[in-house]
Design an enzyme around this catalytic site. Sequence first.
Site, mmCIF file in Angstrom:
data_model
loop_
_atom_site.group_PDB
_atom_site.id
_atom_site.type_symbol
_atom_site.label_atom_id
_atom_site.label_comp_id
_atom_site.label_asym_id
_atom_site.label_seq_id
_atom_site.Cartn_x
_atom_site.Cartn_y
_atom_site.Cartn_z
ATOM 1 N N HIS A 220 0.822 -1.214 0.000
ATOM 2 C CA HIS A 220 0.000 0.000 0.000
ATOM 3 C C HIS A 220 0.857 1.266 0.000
ATOM 4 O O HIS A 220 2.006 1.270 0.448
ATOM 5 C CB HIS A 220 -0.936 0.018 1.212
ATOM 6 C CG HIS A 220 -0.199 0.041 2.530
ATOM 7 N ND1 HIS A 220 0.322 1.200 3.071
ATOM 8 C CD2 HIS A 220 0.107 -0.943 3.399
ATOM 9 C CE1 HIS A 220 0.917 0.923 4.209
ATOM 10 N NE2 HIS A 220 0.806 -0.379 4.439
ATOM 11 N N GLU B 248 -1.807 -6.770 7.563
ATOM 12 C CA GLU B 248 -0.474 -6.530 8.121
ATOM 13 C C GLU B 248 -0.284 -7.347 9.395
ATOM 14 O O GLU B 248 -1.251 -7.792 10.023
ATOM 15 C CB GLU B 248 -0.320 -5.022 8.408
ATOM 16 C CG GLU B 248 1.006 -4.585 9.014
ATOM 17 C CD GLU B 248 2.223 -4.972 8.177
ATOM 18 O OE1 GLU B 248 2.529 -6.183 8.109
ATOM 19 O OE2 GLU B 248 2.875 -4.071 7.614
#
EC number: 5.4.2.11
Length: 207
Positions: free
Chosen positions: A11, A89
Site C-alpha cells: 500500500h 499486516e
Amino acid sequence: MSERLLVLVRHGQSEWNLKNLFTGWKDPDLTEQGVSEAKEAGRKLKAHGLTFDVAFTSELTRAQHTLKLILDELGQPGLPTSRNLALNERDYGDLSGLNKDDARAKWGEEQVHVWRRSYDVPPPGGESLKDTLARALPYYVQEILPGVLRGQRTLVAAHGNSLRALIMVLEKLTPEGILKRELATGVPIIYRLKADSTVESKLDLAG
C-alpha cells in the site's frame, strides 16, 4: 499459452506511516503522498501494458484504497476482487498506535528492536513475522497461486509483512533473508511464474 503473471504491491504511505506509529491491524487511510504513490503504481503498470483478471487485498483500508486507485488508473474499476484478513499486516498487539520512539522509551530500544526484527518473537498481544507468514502463506497457496497457474493475471495489494510471506515462497528465501527485505510503499513487483510455480522472471518497478 497465457502468461502466469503475479504482481505484488505494498500500500501507499498511510497516515500512521507518516507519524511513525506502529500500525498493524489499525486502519488509517492513505496520506496525499500515499494516494500519489498508488496512482503512480497504476501508471507504471499501464506503461508496461499490464491488465488483470483478478485482484486480492486485505481487510484494511490502506490496501483497499491503494488497489482502487491502481485499478482506476488501469481503467479496470470493476475488477473481481477478494478481500481477506489473511493478507492483513502483522498485528503489533500492544505496540499498535504507539509512536516508535515512545515504544523504545517504554520497553527499551533493544527489546523493541527484537520485536520488530526477529522472526519468531511477537510483541505483547501481537504476532511475530512467523505468525504472519503462518496465516498468509496458506491463503496464497490455496486461493491465489492456483489462479495464477491457470493463467489468471493477478494483482495483490497488501502490506509489508504479509507480502513478505509471498516473497519468501516465490524467491525461496530463508527467515534471515526475508527479515532483510524491505518493501517500499506503492512500488509494484512483477513476477512471471513457471508451470511449477517457481519464478521465471522478476521486475521491480522502483524508481
